[in-house]
Write a protein that holds these residues in place. Structure first.
Motif, PDB file in Angstrom:
ATOM      1  N   TYR A   1      -5.461   0.199   1.735  1.00  0.00           N
ATOM      2  CA  TYR A   1      -5.649   1.601   1.380  1.00  0.00           C
ATOM      3  C   TYR A   1      -6.312   2.287   2.569  1.00  0.00           C
ATOM      4  O   TYR A   1      -7.379   1.865   3.011  1.00  0.00           O
ATOM      5  CB  TYR A   1      -6.520   1.722   0.130  1.00  0.00           C
ATOM      6  CG  TYR A   1      -6.688   3.151  -0.344  1.00  0.00           C
ATOM      7  CD1 TYR A   1      -5.679   3.778  -1.060  1.00  0.00           C
ATOM      8  CD2 TYR A   1      -7.855   3.858  -0.064  1.00  0.00           C
ATOM      9  CE1 TYR A   1      -5.815   5.080  -1.475  1.00  0.00           C
ATOM     10  CE2 TYR A   1      -7.999   5.162  -0.482  1.00  0.00           C
ATOM     11  CZ  TYR A   1      -6.981   5.772  -1.199  1.00  0.00           C
ATOM     12  OH  TYR A   1      -7.125   7.073  -1.616  1.00  0.00           O
TER      13      TYR A   1
ATOM     14  N   GLY B   1       0.845  -1.187   0.000  1.00  0.00           N
ATOM     15  CA  GLY B   1       0.000   0.000   0.000  1.00  0.00           C
ATOM     16  C   GLY B   1       0.872   1.226   0.000  1.00  0.00           C
ATOM     17  O   GLY B   1       2.080   1.146   0.185  1.00  0.00           O
ATOM     18  N   GLU B   2       0.237   2.377  -0.230  1.00  0.00           N
ATOM     19  CA  GLU B   2       0.987   3.635  -0.258  1.00  0.00           C
ATOM     20  C   GLU B   2       1.511   3.977   1.132  1.00  0.00           C
ATOM     21  O   GLU B   2       1.053   3.425   2.134  1.00  0.00           O
ATOM     22  CB  GLU B   2       0.052   4.771  -0.693  1.00  0.00           C
ATOM     23  CG  GLU B   2      -0.178   4.863  -2.174  1.00  0.00           C
ATOM     24  CD  GLU B   2      -1.315   5.821  -2.470  1.00  0.00           C
ATOM     25  OE1 GLU B   2      -1.024   6.950  -2.884  1.00  0.00           O
ATOM     26  OE2 GLU B   2      -2.478   5.446  -2.298  1.00  0.00           O
ATOM     27  N   SER B   3       2.395   4.962   1.188  1.00  0.00           N
ATOM     28  CA  SER B   3       2.845   5.475   2.484  1.00  0.00           C
ATOM     29  C   SER B   3       1.648   5.984   3.259  1.00  0.00           C
ATOM     30  O   SER B   3       0.779   6.634   2.695  1.00  0.00           O
ATOM     31  CB  SER B   3       3.805   6.646   2.303  1.00  0.00           C
ATOM     32  OG  SER B   3       4.816   6.302   1.444  1.00  0.00           O
TER      33      SER B   3
ATOM     34  N   TYR C   1      -7.890  -0.208  -7.271  1.00  0.00           N
ATOM     35  CA  TYR C   1      -6.678   0.312  -6.642  1.00  0.00           C
ATOM     36  C   TYR C   1      -5.500  -0.614  -6.917  1.00  0.00           C
ATOM     37  O   TYR C   1      -4.402  -0.171  -7.272  1.00  0.00           O
ATOM     38  CB  TYR C   1      -6.912   0.464  -5.129  1.00  0.00           C
ATOM     39  CG  TYR C   1      -5.714   1.003  -4.387  1.00  0.00           C
ATOM     40  CD1 TYR C   1      -5.166   2.239  -4.717  1.00  0.00           C
ATOM     41  CD2 TYR C   1      -5.126   0.283  -3.348  1.00  0.00           C
ATOM     42  CE1 TYR C   1      -4.070   2.740  -4.051  1.00  0.00           C
ATOM     43  CE2 TYR C   1      -4.028   0.777  -2.677  1.00  0.00           C
ATOM     44  CZ  TYR C   1      -3.507   2.015  -3.032  1.00  0.00           C
ATOM     45  OH  TYR C   1      -2.419   2.503  -2.370  1.00  0.00           O
TER      46      TYR C   1
ATOM     47  N   CYS D   1      -0.700   4.226   4.729  1.00  0.00           N
ATOM     48  CA  CYS D   1      -1.949   3.471   4.647  1.00  0.00           C
ATOM     49  C   CYS D   1      -2.145   2.578   5.863  1.00  0.00           C
ATOM     50  O   CYS D   1      -3.146   1.903   5.985  1.00  0.00           O
ATOM     51  CB  CYS D   1      -2.019   2.660   3.360  1.00  0.00           C
ATOM     52  SG  CYS D   1      -0.924   1.261   3.366  1.00  0.00           S
TER      53      CYS D   1
ATOM     54  N   LEU E   1      -1.998   0.146  -8.886  1.00  0.00           N
ATOM     55  CA  LEU E   1      -0.666  -0.144  -8.347  1.00  0.00           C
ATOM     56  C   LEU E   1       0.132  -1.014  -9.308  1.00  0.00           C
ATOM     57  O   LEU E   1       1.305  -0.774  -9.573  1.00  0.00           O
ATOM     58  CB  LEU E   1      -0.763  -0.862  -6.988  1.00  0.00           C
ATOM     59  CG  LEU E   1      -1.243  -0.062  -5.783  1.00  0.00           C
ATOM     60  CD1 LEU E   1      -1.258  -0.961  -4.553  1.00  0.00           C
ATOM     61  CD2 LEU E   1      -0.355   1.148  -5.536  1.00  0.00           C
TER      62      LEU E   1
ATOM     63  N   HIS F   1       6.139  -1.282   0.067  1.00  0.00           N
ATOM     64  CA  HIS F   1       5.365  -0.588  -0.954  1.00  0.00           C
ATOM     65  C   HIS F   1       5.873  -0.959  -2.346  1.00  0.00           C
ATOM     66  O   HIS F   1       5.479  -0.381  -3.334  1.00  0.00           O
ATOM     67  CB  HIS F   1       5.383   0.928  -0.726  1.00  0.00           C
ATOM     68  CG  HIS F   1       6.759   1.512  -0.685  1.00  0.00           C
ATOM     69  ND1 HIS F   1       7.281   2.100   0.442  1.00  0.00           N
ATOM     70  CD2 HIS F   1       7.730   1.560  -1.601  1.00  0.00           C
ATOM     71  CE1 HIS F   1       8.500   2.504   0.205  1.00  0.00           C
ATOM     72  NE2 HIS F   1       8.798   2.184  -1.035  1.00  0.00           N
TER      73      HIS F   1
ATOM     74  N   ASP G   1      -4.466  13.139  -3.880  1.00  0.00           N
ATOM     75  CA  ASP G   1      -3.659  12.556  -2.820  1.00  0.00           C
ATOM     76  C   ASP G   1      -4.476  11.589  -1.995  1.00  0.00           C
ATOM     77  O   ASP G   1      -5.698  11.581  -2.074  1.00  0.00           O
ATOM     78  CB  ASP G   1      -3.124  13.673  -1.897  1.00  0.00           C
ATOM     79  CG  ASP G   1      -1.999  14.437  -2.563  1.00  0.00           C
ATOM     80  OD1 ASP G   1      -1.236  13.799  -3.309  1.00  0.00           O
ATOM     81  OD2 ASP G   1      -1.917  15.657  -2.341  1.00  0.00           O
ATOM     82  N   ILE G   2      -3.765  10.838  -1.190  1.00  0.00           N
ATOM     83  CA  ILE G   2      -4.437   9.926  -0.274  1.00  0.00           C
ATOM     84  C   ILE G   2      -5.182  10.792   0.752  1.00  0.00           C
ATOM     85  O   ILE G   2      -4.633  11.741   1.289  1.00  0.00           O
ATOM     86  CB  ILE G   2      -3.393   8.972   0.344  1.00  0.00           C
ATOM     87  CG1 ILE G   2      -4.037   7.855   1.137  1.00  0.00           C
ATOM     88  CG2 ILE G   2      -2.382   9.706   1.183  1.00  0.00           C
ATOM     89  CD1 ILE G   2      -3.083   6.685   1.379  1.00  0.00           C
TER      90      ILE G   2
END
Lengths: 336, 320
Positions: free
Chosen positions: A245, A64-66, A266, A68, A270, A229, A291-292
């Motif tokens: 997420y 997952g993204e930073s 999602y 998450c 990725l 990630h 953005d997240i």
């Protein structure tokens, strides 16, 4: 990255062992305080109801993204953080209900390798001592024999005997991460949380560390929770993968299934971002907009709807059910 | 390492020359001299001139400075006007009285402050931490003479637990262990008051240092290893939190020998602080200048010692 990680090691088969670690509806909220009296005005919902099971001997990847919540999961299930809600069962024991001393004993069986090999080693303690001290503290090995054990473990992890009396600042990043692994490994754990163990390292060193971890797994029958990630690392090392997420599990499947048949938009986005080491191959990239969102105030319905290319009205209103799609493939999306 | 120490010692020479010039210049700017400061009503102008030339006070300031500096090079700080004996002897007589109090205070205040600071940091914002913070600020804001006099009133006069003042009981002719016991009894109050006053700042210092270290990643590593909390706090956290305190410890060196002007007065303790204060009032230049230079040397040495200790304690620092 994907090209450099090539070994002949075969991944152990997924889903064969009995469950070692079960996480049920785990939640970890960090309070936000504000105002003159520092009252609790909200929560950062770092982990918001995540469930998964890791079987003995397998590697479970968490991507997952930073921000998450991947690392928070790793720390919370080792009780380095307190949980907010949910249950973590290890070997049939509810970890968060253990007393402090029981938990201390339990830590010998579950270890963690941290992301930053520079800040996670005490600068004033010699490497040999740092690796061996937990053994002595737990009374597993006598003070006399500990040095021998440390040197054996250091060698397994690709360090030399003369490194024993060195201080952490005398090592490179890759060597430091080997120290971190040796430190975790010496306890003879059943389960290791690897919290982005290679993301702070150069790509050339990443491959060495990944291969070391994969060799150790087959030798010692370790179980990994591999937080990353980097999808190509996870594809190489893990049997099953969970995609997170904003504190929620979006999709979970065996690695081959997930990479060949991603169901969640999602996950697809990725996947499309993985670089392909062939310049002639043209691929359509799904670029996520925006953005997240803030985990303190996550979007309603499906948390991903603000950035999802397929989002419709139902996504804003209804939280998608986390469904079993067969083949051990789980997904939380209305359109899957 | 020895090269480093030698180089640092050599570097001290120009610094000390600079300090001596400044200190001497300031002493010259102070109005009056020893002759006027003694305020003898029978002093005739003629006699005063005689005395000035006897003490060398009639020479031009530059000449006076070089005479003083030249004597200092051979270890002669001159004779004190007021005590009629060499300054080195005056310092040697009184400085140890100040030292014993300062030394005991140093050990007590550092030990207590370290322990309290560590626990306040470990339980940040707990009830204990809040009470400690309140007490610390209360103690820090009390003037020393006030708390000193208050202690004498309650513990010496009302409760009669300790002697009111002095270093020995008047007329006591004890020696050996009895003498030590007598001095120790007289020390309790001044040491307690000085410790109380010093704990405040130090506790905050240790608390801040610990808080910073406790947040470090390697503390999480130590916890993840499953080490005992005591090991985590004292072996991993405290040892790192002590590093910045080493600098502070170096600065304590002149404090050990500097005496406490106000509290030595309050407790009538025959320490160097009182003597120094009197030398300022009486313009006893040799004593005043000599002791100031003595403190300057100690300050520089303290600095050097803390730098060396830093190199010993922190493996990342190599002294070159």
């Amino acid at each position: 990255m994907s090209e450099s990680v090539v070994t002949t090691e075969k991944k152990p088969q997924a889903g064969k062992g009995e469950p070692l670690l079960q996480v049920e509806n785990l939640k970890k909220y960090f309070p936000i305080t504000g105002g003159v009296f520092q009252r609790r005005v909200g929560d950062v919902k770092a982990v918001d109801g995540v469930s998964f099971t890791i079987n003995r001997g397998e590697s479970f990847g968490l991507v997952g993204e930073s921000g998450c919540g991947k690392s928070t999961i790793g720390r919370t299930l080792l009780r380095l953080n307190d949980k907010t809600d949910g249950k973590v069962t290890f070997n049939g024991q509810d970890l968060h209900s253990l007393s402090k001393s029981e938990m201390r004993d339990m830590r010998t069986k579950m270890q963690i390798v941290f992301q930053d090999p520079f800040s996670s080693l005490n600068p004033r303690i010699k490497v040999g001592e740092a690796i061996g001290e937990a053994l002595v503290d737990h009374g597993l090995v006598s003070r006399r024999d500990v040095k021998q054990r440390v040197i054996e473990t250091m060698k397994i992890c690709g360090l030399a005997e003369y490194h024993y009396d060195r201080f952490p600042h005398e090592f490179s990043g890759g060597q430091r991460q080997r120290i971190g692994i040796a430190r975790a490994l010496i306890m003879n754990p059943e389960f290791i949380v690897a919290d982005e163990p290679v993301s702070a390292l150069d790509v050339s060193i990443q491959a060495q560390i990944i291969n070391l971890m994969s060799d150790l797994q087959s030798e010692k029958q370790l179980t990994y929770l591999f937080i990353s990630h980097d999808l190509s690392v996870v594809e190489h090392l893990c049997n099953r993968v969970g995609v997170m997420y904003l504190g929620t599990m979006m999709e979970m499947a065996p690695t081959d299934e997930l990479f060949s048949n991603p169901l969640h938009p999602y996950t697809k986005a990725l996947m499309s971002a993985i670089p392909v080491p062939d310049p002639t191959v043209k691929r359509e990239r799904i670029v996520l907009q925006g953005d997240i969102p803030s985990p303190a105030n996550p979007p309603s319905g499906c948390k991903f709807h603000t950035r999802c290319p397929m989002a419709s009205d139902i996504c804003k209103q209804q939280v998608p059910e986390y469904r079993d799609m067969g083949n051990e493939h789980f997904v939380a999306c209305h359109f899957a | 390492m020895s090269q480093y120490i030698i180089r640092r010692l050599l570097q001290m020479i120009p610094t000390l020359i600079g300090i001596s010039i400044i200190v001497f210049a300031i002493s010259q700017m102070v109005p009056g001299d020893y002759i006027t400061a003694t305020q003898n009503p029978n002093m005739t102008a003629e006699r005063a001139e005689q005395l000035r030339s006897l003490y060398g006070l009639d020479k031009p300031p530059v000449q006076q400075y070089f005479i003083w500096a030249k004597n200092m090079l051979v270890g002669n700080l001159g004779d004190s006007f007021q005590h009629k004996m060499p300054v080195t002897e005056v310092i040697n007589t009184y400085v140890w009285n100040s030292f014993i109090i300062a030394f005991v205070t140093l050990i007590l205040s550092w030990t207590i402050a370290a322990l309290v600071g560590v626990f306040s940091a470990q339980f940040q914002y707990s009830f204990f931490d809040k009470v400690v913070t309140l007490l610390v600020f209360l103690l820090m804001s009390l003037p020393s003479f006030f708390i000193g006099l208050l202690a004498i009133k309650y513990f010496a006069l009302d409760m009669k637990l300790f002697p009111t003042a002095g270093m020995t009981t008047a007329g006591l002719n004890a020696s050996g262990f009895d003498y030590i016991k007598d001095v120790a009894k007289h020390m309790i109050l001044p040491v307690a008051v000085m410790t109380t006053l010093q704990i405040g700042g130090l506790t905050r210092y240790f608390r801040t240092g610990m808080l910073e270290v406790i947040r470090q990643d390697y503390i999480r590593t130590a916890r993840a290893k499953g080490l005992k909390e005591r090991t985590v706090i004292f072996k991993h956290a405290f040892r790192n939190a002590l590093l910045p305190a080493i600098t502070l410890l170096g600065f304590e060196l002149p404090g050990l020998f500097g005496g406490a002007m106000i509290l030595e007065r309050v407790f009538a303790w025959p320490g160097i602080g009182q003597i120094y204060l009197a030398s300022l009032n009486l313009r006893d230049y040799p004593l005043m200048l000599g002791f100031t230079m003595f403190l300057a040397v100690l300050t520089l040495l303290g600095n050097l010692i803390s730098d060396i200790l830093y190199g010993v304690a922190d493996p990342r620092i190599r002294l070159k």
